[in-house]
Design a protein around this motif. Structure first.
Motif, PDB file in Angstrom:
ATOM      1  N   TYR A 178     -51.344 -30.194  41.767  1.00 10.60           N
ATOM      2  CA  TYR A 178     -52.506 -31.086  41.728  1.00 10.60           C
ATOM      3  C   TYR A 178     -52.400 -31.955  40.487  1.00 10.60           C
ATOM      4  CZ  TYR A 178     -57.439 -32.448  41.264  1.00 10.60           C
ATOM      5  OH  TYR A 178     -58.610 -33.144  41.130  1.00 10.60           O
TER       6      TYR A 178
ATOM      7  N   PRO B 295     -57.883 -34.069  55.714  1.00 13.20           N
ATOM      8  CA  PRO B 295     -58.766 -33.370  54.771  1.00 13.20           C
ATOM      9  C   PRO B 295     -59.402 -32.108  55.344  1.00 13.20           C
ATOM     10  CG  PRO B 295     -59.696 -35.488  55.447  1.00 13.20           C
ATOM     11  CD  PRO B 295     -58.295 -35.454  55.941  1.00 13.20           C
TER      12      PRO B 295
ATOM     13  N   GLY C  39     -57.078 -30.751  52.298  1.00 13.71           N
ATOM     14  CA  GLY C  39     -57.437 -31.954  51.562  1.00 13.71           C
ATOM     15  C   GLY C  39     -57.235 -31.784  50.071  1.00 13.71           C
ATOM     16  N   ILE C  40     -57.544 -32.832  49.334  1.00 17.95           N
ATOM     17  CA  ILE C  40     -57.366 -32.823  47.883  1.00 17.95           C
ATOM     18  C   ILE C  40     -58.189 -31.708  47.229  1.00 17.95           C
ATOM     19  CG2 ILE C  40     -59.200 -34.533  47.457  1.00 17.95           C
ATOM     20  CD1 ILE C  40     -55.862 -34.568  45.587  1.00 17.95           C
ATOM     21  N   GLU C  41     -59.322 -31.364  47.819  1.00 23.36           N
ATOM     22  CA  GLU C  41     -60.152 -30.297  47.248  1.00 23.36           C
ATOM     23  C   GLU C  41     -59.467 -28.931  47.370  1.00 23.36           C
ATOM     24  OE1 GLU C  41     -62.832 -30.640  45.378  1.00 23.36           O
ATOM     25  OE2 GLU C  41     -62.605 -32.809  45.597  1.00 23.36           O
ATOM     26  N   HIS C  42     -58.733 -28.751  48.465  1.00 21.64           N
ATOM     27  CA  HIS C  42     -57.979 -27.512  48.623  1.00 21.64           C
ATOM     28  C   HIS C  42     -56.908 -27.419  47.541  1.00 21.64           C
ATOM     29  CE1 HIS C  42     -59.511 -28.171  52.796  1.00 21.64           C
ATOM     30  NE2 HIS C  42     -59.679 -26.863  52.756  1.00 21.64           N
TER      31      HIS C  42
ATOM     32  N   LYS D 151     -56.852 -28.963  44.700  1.00 24.35           N
ATOM     33  CA  LYS D 151     -57.494 -28.802  43.394  1.00 24.35           C
ATOM     34  C   LYS D 151     -57.809 -27.325  43.133  1.00 24.35           C
ATOM     35  CE  LYS D 151     -61.504 -30.372  40.715  1.00 24.35           C
ATOM     36  NZ  LYS D 151     -62.720 -31.208  40.744  1.00 24.35           N
ATOM     37  N   ALA D 152     -58.319 -26.658  44.154  1.00 26.84           N
ATOM     38  CA  ALA D 152     -58.692 -25.249  44.018  1.00 26.84           C
ATOM     39  C   ALA D 152     -57.471 -24.352  43.824  1.00 26.84           C
ATOM     40  CB  ALA D 152     -59.473 -24.799  45.249  1.00 26.84           C
TER      41      ALA D 152
ATOM     42  N   GLY E 265     -55.918 -39.031  45.585  1.00 26.67           N
ATOM     43  CA  GLY E 265     -55.519 -38.315  44.370  1.00 26.67           C
ATOM     44  C   GLY E 265     -54.037 -38.410  44.073  1.00 26.67           C
TER      45      GLY E 265
ATOM     46  N   SER F 233     -57.929 -36.292  40.855  1.00 22.88           N
ATOM     47  CA  SER F 233     -58.590 -37.037  41.938  1.00 22.88           C
ATOM     48  C   SER F 233     -59.097 -38.363  41.379  1.00 22.88           C
ATOM     49  CB  SER F 233     -59.788 -36.256  42.471  1.00 22.88           C
ATOM     50  OG  SER F 233     -59.383 -34.973  42.911  1.00 22.88           O
TER      51      SER F 233
ATOM     52  N   HIS G 109     -55.542 -39.073  52.514  1.00 20.98           N
ATOM     53  CA  HIS G 109     -56.295 -38.391  53.572  1.00 20.98           C
ATOM     54  C   HIS G 109     -56.131 -39.160  54.880  1.00 20.98           C
ATOM     55  CE1 HIS G 109     -59.298 -35.840  50.975  1.00 20.98           C
ATOM     56  NE2 HIS G 109     -58.079 -35.329  51.020  1.00 20.98           N
TER      57      HIS G 109
END
Length: 156
Positions: free
Chosen positions: A103, A12, A16-19, A21-22, A63, A106, A53
């Motif tokens: 993506y 992460p 990570g999943i946030e990357h 997602k963005a 996710g 999540s 992760h």
DNA sequence: GCCAACGTTGGC
DNA sequence: GCCAACGTTGGC
């Protein structure tokens, strides 16, 4: 041929999943293990993957992703400034390839490796095998279905 | 082709 | 930071 399910690990802190997602989608590059590469080679557009992760506390599934493109040459192998540069790989016959992933949402909560070990055998879900270092692993369809039930709906 | 040394992954 | 697992490399 029906859709296959996979599990793909990433740290992460690195990606990570946030990357994802963005960015919406990403090239899953930097794979330098033949078994993992071969799993990528057997992916088809429309396959799904659980985003896992790794190397974090606790590790686990966070996710979903969907395979957008397959059979892409991994550009990092030809870039001397890249961590994954491979001087032995030739442009005429690239050694490493990659896929593009979208993506897919999540989950409300991470499903930890500890919990996965309680719920699945190594045959049912290879990621729970002791000492498993492979960053890309298959997920049998029956296990994928169980996981989706356990994880609940995704948030986009 | 064997195998010891080495490197990497990733859980803990 | 340690270590188990295991893939890779290179000497022979």
């Amino acid at each position: 041929m029906t859709m296959n399910w996979w599990l793909m690990k990433s740290e992460p802190d690195v990606f990570g999943i946030e990357h994802l997602k963005a960015e919406g989608s990403t090239l899953w590059d930097g794979i330098r293990n033949y078994q993992a590469r071969n799993f990528m080679r057997s992916m088809a557009v429309g396959d799904r993957a659980f985003f896992y992760h790794s190397n974090t506390s606790p590790p686990g599934i966070v996710g979903l992703m969907e395979v957008l493109e397959v059979g892409l040459t991994d550009p990092s192998q030809f870039d001397p400034s890249n961590k994954y540069f491979d001087a032995a790989s030739k442009a005429e016959s690239p050694r490493w390839d990659c896929v593009r992933l979208a993506y897919g949402g999540s989950f409300q909560e991470l499903l930890s490796l500890d919990r996965l070990k309680e719920l699945f055998t190594a045959e049912q879900l290879p990621v729970v095998r002791k000492g498993n270092r492979l960053s890309i692993l298959p997920v049998p369809a029956a296990s994928a279905a169980s996981l989706l039930t356990l994880l609940g709906p995704v948030q986009l």
